[in-house]
Design a protein around this motif. Structure first.
Motif, PDB file in Angstrom:
ATOM      1  N   LYS A  57      57.783  73.502  36.914  1.00 19.06           N
ATOM      2  CA  LYS A  57      57.865  74.842  37.464  1.00 19.06           C
ATOM      3  C   LYS A  57      56.709  74.813  38.654  1.00 19.06           C
ATOM      4  N   ALA A  58      55.429  74.299  38.184  1.00 21.62           N
ATOM      5  CA  ALA A  58      54.500  74.574  38.863  1.00 21.62           C
ATOM      6  C   ALA A  58      54.573  73.791  40.424  1.00 21.62           C
ATOM      7  N   ALA A  59      55.148  72.480  40.179  1.00 21.68           N
ATOM      8  CA  ALA A  59      55.671  71.722  41.426  1.00 21.68           C
ATOM      9  C   ALA A  59      56.631  72.572  42.326  1.00 21.68           C
ATOM     10  N   TYR A  60      57.494  72.972  41.722  1.00 22.92           N
ATOM     11  CA  TYR A  60      58.976  73.926  42.568  1.00 22.92           C
ATOM     12  C   TYR A  60      58.149  75.156  43.083  1.00 22.92           C
ATOM     13  N   ARG A  61      57.144  75.799  42.565  1.00 21.25           N
ATOM     14  CA  ARG A  61      56.773  76.703  42.953  1.00 21.25           C
ATOM     15  C   ARG A  61      55.602  76.600  44.174  1.00 21.25           C
ATOM     16  N   LYS A  62      55.025  75.361  43.908  1.00 19.34           N
ATOM     17  CA  LYS A  62      54.035  74.782  45.030  1.00 19.34           C
ATOM     18  C   LYS A  62      54.746  74.652  46.195  1.00 19.34           C
ATOM     19  N   GLY A  63      56.130  74.042  46.002  1.00 16.13           N
ATOM     20  CA  GLY A  63      56.907  73.694  47.176  1.00 16.13           C
ATOM     21  C   GLY A  63      57.237  75.089  48.110  1.00 16.13           C
ATOM     22  N   LYS A  64      57.501  76.055  47.318  1.00 18.16           N
ATOM     23  CA  LYS A  64      57.936  77.292  47.745  1.00 18.16           C
ATOM     24  C   LYS A  64      56.751  77.822  48.646  1.00 18.16           C
ATOM     25  N   ALA A  65      55.680  77.795  48.024  1.00 19.06           N
ATOM     26  CA  ALA A  65      54.355  78.442  48.627  1.00 19.06           C
ATOM     27  C   ALA A  65      54.026  77.611  49.799  1.00 19.06           C
ATOM     28  N   LEU A  66      54.180  76.418  49.918  1.00 15.50           N
ATOM     29  CA  LEU A  66      53.887  75.429  51.134  1.00 15.50           C
ATOM     30  C   LEU A  66      54.952  75.872  52.105  1.00 15.50           C
ATOM     31  N   CYS A  67      56.134  76.268  51.867  1.00 23.07           N
ATOM     32  CA  CYS A  67      57.129  76.745  52.809  1.00 23.07           C
ATOM     33  C   CYS A  67      56.570  77.946  53.294  1.00 23.07           C
TER      34      CYS A  67
END
Ligand SMILES: C[S@@+](CC[C@H](N)C(=O)[O-])C[C@H]1O[C@@H](n2cnc3c(N)ncnc32)[C@H](O)[C@@H]1O
Length: 745
Positions: free
Chosen positions: A270-280
């Motif tokens: 979940k953290a990796a997925y949300r990190k991807g979203k934040a970076l976008c």
């Protein structure tokens, strides 16, 4: 984070007051703890200047007897429902401050806390007036017990509930010795007795989740943060809070939380997925793509990860190449700008976030910001740049659509004579949202505070404000005044949607009323900027803040307000024209408006003498600007009317030649009126069965519609017309009907 308020140099002082109020007490009533509310109210107190107001009308009743059965508690209040015959018994727990009304926090005997707004209690003191009271510590001090009749419970702003009383006679002060509070304790204050509640991290996680489910992300974040204070290594609290930040577009905060979560648990999906979203969200598309591709490798078959990975890849491609799928973006725009009515009849977006489009920013590497003599900074070309080159795509830092502010601004409904609000509702909302953004994520300070704001702050002062993360309402309001873009969609997009926004990189383009070499095109909250002619190395890139279809007085008064003394060709010409010429022009245009146009448009039989009169007016107007024939825009409408009249009288050939002559004169001006001239030329050519001629002009209008969006069309490519028609059909369906008549489709 600190606050800094306006210094009185700003004319939009009410915008600031509202923005301050709303930022400071953001979701005041959302079941925050009593302490948090008091703390927020104190901040507000520090910001308000209460000295200039005086209060009158205090209604004191020593031995009031009340029917306690008619008492209503704060928790029983319902928004927009006036509990007639009932009264609220409450006591003041904060100092009163003055915004539009007198504001303070009150609690009821059960310990429920809410904001109270008293209207019509204050007046600006008149000269020599001395026997009045200012709003200081002694005005309804903390602990004062009030009985309030005829209260209403309202949304004062989007999320803020407020107890409101409009008539000072409805507010009665009662004594602590009142028999209500006698020994038998008919009424007792629960907050007088200390309660001890045990709250652990899991309690706050559950509470946070509840708020999250009801879309109250701010309160959810507050609760997760409380949990984190108790368990600073609780990964779930960090990943949950990251998602709440993502929902509020607070990408820096979301990224920070995902990094902490991944530090404690490197395999947390979940953290990796949300990190991807934040970076976008932070335009770090490449890093986002890497993280998400890696995640997808680990989670093959997971459709949502697959989707977001593809999305990040698309953003990365757009950002690197400046290539956008315009057909898809226009579809997204139409889809997301749909509005329906809610049960109260208010407009609400069908797509929750409105037409905010999730596409990447882009910056052409051949342009740079540099100093321009007499204009401050501006964009210039680093090398020769061809016509219709995409220079920049910018997503709004904040945009406010007009229908979003309905019902959310602090409306002026009081008859308090001290309020004088005449501000654009979107401006207040925009200032508020920018202040909120900076408050929540100080990383945005430099982006906003480096914009031109007309203030004489030294570099050191500015750096100090940026490094100390001060929310400066003065800078925000002034930066907005000089940099705000009015959201105007192309006439071809067929939407009534408007609004205002801040696009930071495009804010460095300077202005000219004509001869601008860069066109702007809005799609949703994205601003596309393209050259409209070939640009030479070193040339300044210029846009148009207000075009020459506005009269000189209107243009120059706006431009003056933002420190522009425009030196473009039309401004120079209009400034140099003698009073006599100006008067003559006004007279001629008045003759056309009042005595020629109405008769020509009304009559079915064309009166030749009227045509002659119109021709005379056009010739006279042109002769007044004969040295600058291409700047005679004021004849465009007259020429169209003349062509229309010739057409009505059956003389299509004459109508055609008039329109072509007008096109040749004004084609370089980029005025929208030129489009209508071309459409008329096509229609008349068809009437005259000049099919090849009509096709030539059709190609021209097709390019005018699509090239500002999709860039230069290459005539030698066999597919160009098909592609262009496809796009033009999405934004201007009439064009397809003409194409069918011409058998082009
Ligand atoms: C949106 S900003 C443009 C960028 C600005 N030049 C800067 O240094 O950040 C608008 C301000 O730029 C200046 N400006 C823009 N166009 C100008 C012009 N044609 N002549 C003089 N100043 C201009 C004015 O000070 C105006 O308030």
């Amino acid at each position: 984070m600190k606050y800094q308020t306006a210094t009185g140099t700003i004319d939009e002082i009410e915008i600031l007051q509202n923005a301050i109020l709303r930022v400071t007490v953001d979701n005041f009533s959302q079941r925050k703890s009593r302490e948090t509310l008091i703390d927020e109210h104190k901040k507000l107190d520090n910001l308000c200047d209460s000295k200039k107001y005086v209060v009158h009308n205090i209604n004191k009743q020593e031995n009031l007897t009340l029917n306690i059965q008619l008492r209503i508690s704060i928790s029983n209040l319902q928004v927009d429902n006036v509990p007639t015959e009932r009264f609220l018994l409450c006591r003041v727990i904060s100092r009163f401050v003055k915004i539009y009304a007198l504001l303070a926090l009150v609690e009821d005997p059960e310990g429920n806390v809410e904001r109270l707004a008293l209207y019509n209690w204050t007046k600006i003191p008149k000269q020599g007036q001395s026997n009045t009271k200012s709003i200081d510590q002694s005005f309804l001090p903390i602990g004062t017990i009030l009985v309030i009749n005829n209260i209403s419970y309202k949304f004062a702003t989007g999320n803020i509930t407020i107890i409101r009383s409009d008539n000072p006679d409805d507010v009665i002060l009662i004594d602590h010795n009142n028999k209500l509070f006698d020994d038998d304790k008919v009424v007792k204050w629960s907050t007088n007795e200390k309660k001890v509640e045990i709250k652990n991290a899991d309690y706050f996680r559950r509470l946070g989740n509840d708020y999250f489910t009801s879309n109250n992300y701010i309160t959810a974040i507050n609760n997760y943060s409380n949990g984190i204070k108790l368990e600073p290594k609780n990964v779930t609290l960090f990943t949950n809070r990251a998602e709440a930040y993502l929902r509020l577009y607070q990408f820096y905060n979301a990224l920070k939380d995902t990094k902490i979560a991944l530090m404690y648990d490197p395999n947390n999906l979940k953290a990796a997925y949300r990190k991807g979203k934040a970076l976008c969200g932070l335009n770090r598309y490449k890093e986002a793509t890497n993280i998400l591709q890696n995640l997808y490798q680990r989670m093959k078959g997971n459709t949502s990860i697959k989707q977001i990975t593809k999305h990040a890849e698309m953003l990365s491609y757009e950002n690197e190449n400046g290539k956008y799928d315009y057909l898809r973006i226009i579809d997204e725009f139409h889809e997301r700008s749909k509005i329906k009515k809610d049960i109260k009849g208010n407009d609400v977006w069908i797509y929750e976030a409105g037409p905010r489009l999730d596409h990447a920013n882009f910056l052409n590497e051949n342009i740079k910001i540099d100093l321009i003599e007499g204009k401050g900074r501006g964009w210039i070309a680093k090398c020769d740049i061809p016509e219709h080159t995409l220079l920049m795509v910018s997503k709004a830092l904040i945009v406010v659509f007009t229908n979003e502010v309905l019902g959310t601004i602090i409306s002026k409904t009081s008859n308090d004579e001290t309020s004088q609000i005449h501000v654009h509702p979107c401006a207040e909302e925009l200032a508020t949202r920018i202040a909120q953004k900076i408050f929540a994520e100080p990383y945005y300070c430099p982006e906003v505070y480096r914009l031109y704001d007309g203030l004489n702050l030294s570099t050191n002062e500015r750096i100090e404000i940026i490094t100390n993360n001060i929310v400066s309402f003065t800078i925000i309001a002034n930066a907005l005044k000089h940099n705000v873009f009015g959201l105007v969609y192309s006439e071809f997009l067929k939407t009534t949607l408007t609004g205002v926004g801040l696009w930071t990189l495009p804010s460095y383009f300077n202005h000219a009323c004509i001869d601008e070499n860069v066109n702007q095109f809005f799609l949703g909250d994205l601003l596309f900027l393209r050259t409209n002619r070939p640009i030479s190395k070193g040339e300044e890139l210029i846009i148009n803040y207000k075009d020459a279809s506005f009269c000189y007085e209107e243009r120059s008064s706006y431009l003056k307000s933002i420190n522009i003394d425009c030196q473009c060709r039309i401004c120079k010409l209009e400034r140099s024209e003698s009073q006599e010429i100006k008067l003559r022009m006004t007279q001629l245009l008045k003759t056309y408006d009042e005595s020629i146009k109405p008769k020509l448009l009304k009559s079915h039989n064309v009166d030749l003498s009227l045509i002659k009169e119109l021709e005379y007016v056009i010739t006279e107007l042109r002769s007044l600007r004969k040295e600058h024939s291409d700047l005679g825009f004021n004849t465009i409408e007259l020429i169209s009317t003349l062509a229309y009249t010739y057409r009505e009288s059956g003389n299509n050939k004459k109508a055609l030649s008039i329109l072509k002559e007008a096109y040749d004169l004004y084609k370089t001006t980029h005025l929208k009126e030129i489009h209508n001239i071309i459409l008329d030329i096509i229609i008349i050519s068809l009437d005259l069965e000049l099919i090849e001629e009509a096709k030539k002009w059709f190609d021209m209008i097709l390019k005018i519609v699509v090239e500002p969006i999709m860039g230069k069309l290459e005539d030698d490519k066999p597919k160009w017309r098909k592609e262009a028609l496809h796009l033009a059909g999405k934004i201007l369906p009439e064009i397809i009907s003409i194409a069918e008549i011409l058998e082009i489709v």
